[in-house]
Design a protein around this motif. Structure first.
Motif: not given
Length: 249
Positions: A98-104, A126-127, A138-139
Motif C-alpha cells: 500500500h506504499h505506506a507514508k508517514f507524517i514525521s 516532514n513537518i 506538507e500534509i
C-alpha cells in the motif's frame, strides 16, 4: 525477569538494529539515484523486514493480523494508536503493497542512518511542529501524492506516543487535512498492542518476552461522514481492542 534479560539482550538487539540501519543507508541512496522510487521502496521494505524481526533478539513475537482484502487502487489512511518507535518498521513491512507514508517531525530528516534518507526521499510529509502553516502545507502535498499514486498514509491521531499504553484522545486534524485532498481515501484503523512495554524503562534496558500485535480493524468509508465523526469511530474501535487486551491480563 523481563528487565533482567533486557540488560543482557538489549546490546545484542541494538547491534543488529544499528547494523541494519547503517548497511541500508548507502543501499537506499544508490537505489534511488540509479533506479528511482520503485527500487528505493524495495530497499526500504527489506530494511524494515530486518528491523521488524530484530525483535527476535529480545524474544518478542510479531503478530500482524489483517482479515480484510484492502484495495490497492485507491488511497488509504491507516489510523493507529502509537506506543513506541518500534510500531513503525512493522507497519512499513506489512503494509508495503500500500506504499505506506508517514507524517514525521522535520528534525528526523537529518542525522539518523537510513531513517533520515528515507524521510527525505520516500514521499511522506516532514513537518515543523512550530510552524502550523508549513505543517498543513506538507500534509496537503502528501494528500495529493496519495490521490495521484494511490498511496497510503499512516497517521497517529494521538499526536504523541502513549508511553504507558493508555490510549490518548484522538485529534481529527490529520484525517481532515488528508481527506480534503484525497476525499476517496478509505479509513482503516489499526490497533497496536504491547510495544510500549519494550521501552517502559527507556532506551536501556529494553524488555523481553512480549507478544507484539498489530490488528487491522474494519475499514470505514468516508462517504457522508465528517472527519470528527470518523476519528471518534476510529478511536472507539481501537479502544475496544485495547480494553479487551487489558481484561485478559
Amino acid at each position: 525477569m523481563s528487565k533482567f534479560f533486557g540488560y543482557i539482550l538489549s546490546p545484542v538487539f541494538y547491534i543488529f538494529f544499528g547494523l541494519s540501519l547503517c548497511i541500508f543507508h548507502p543501499i537506499q541512496w544508490m537505489c534511488f539515484k540509479l533506479f528511482g522510487y520503485k527500487a528505493h521502496k524495495v530497499s526500504v521494505d527489506i530494511l524494515n523486514f530486518f528491523l521488524t524481526y530484530c525483535q527476535i533478539f529480545l524474544f518478542n513475537s510479531i503478530n500482524f493480523k489483517n482479515e480484510y482484502d484492502l484495495p490497492t487502487d485507491r488511497p488509504i489512511i491507516f489510523a493507529a494508536n502509537h506506543q513506541s518507535m518500534y510500531d513503525i518498521p512493522s507497519l512499513i513491512w506489512f503494509l508495503r503493497k500500500h506504499h505506506a507514508k508517514f507524517i514525521s517531525k522535520i528534525e528526523l530528516t537529518k542525522g539518523i542512518p537510513s531513517i533520515s534518507i528515507n524521510l527525505r526521499l520516500g514521499g511522506g510529509a516532514n513537518i515543523n511542529r512550530k510552524d502550523n502553516k508549513q505543517a498543513i502545507s506538507e500534509i496537503i502535498k502528501l494528500g495529493r501524492r496519495m490521490k495521484d499514486n494511490n498511496w497510503s498514509t499512516v497517521i497517529f491521531p494521538e499526536g504523541t506516543r502513549a508511553k504507558d499504553g493508555q490510549l490518548k484522545t484522538f485529534q481529527f486534524g490529520g484525517i481532515a487535512t488528508l481527506l480534503k485532498t484525497a476525499p476517496n481515501a478509505l479509513i482503516v484503523p489499526i490497533a497496536i498492542e504491547n510495544s510500549w512495554k519494550i521501552v517502559r524503562y527507556g532506551m536501556f534496558p529494553l524488555t523481553t518476552g512480549h507478544a507484539l500485535k498489530w490488528t487491522v480493524l474494519k475499514p470505514i468509508e468516508p462517504t457522508e461522514k465528517n472527519a470528527n465523526d470518523i476519528t471518534l469511530e476510529v478511536e472507539s474501535e481501537i479502544r475496544k481492542v485495547l480494553n479487551q487486551e487489558n481484561e485478559t491480563l
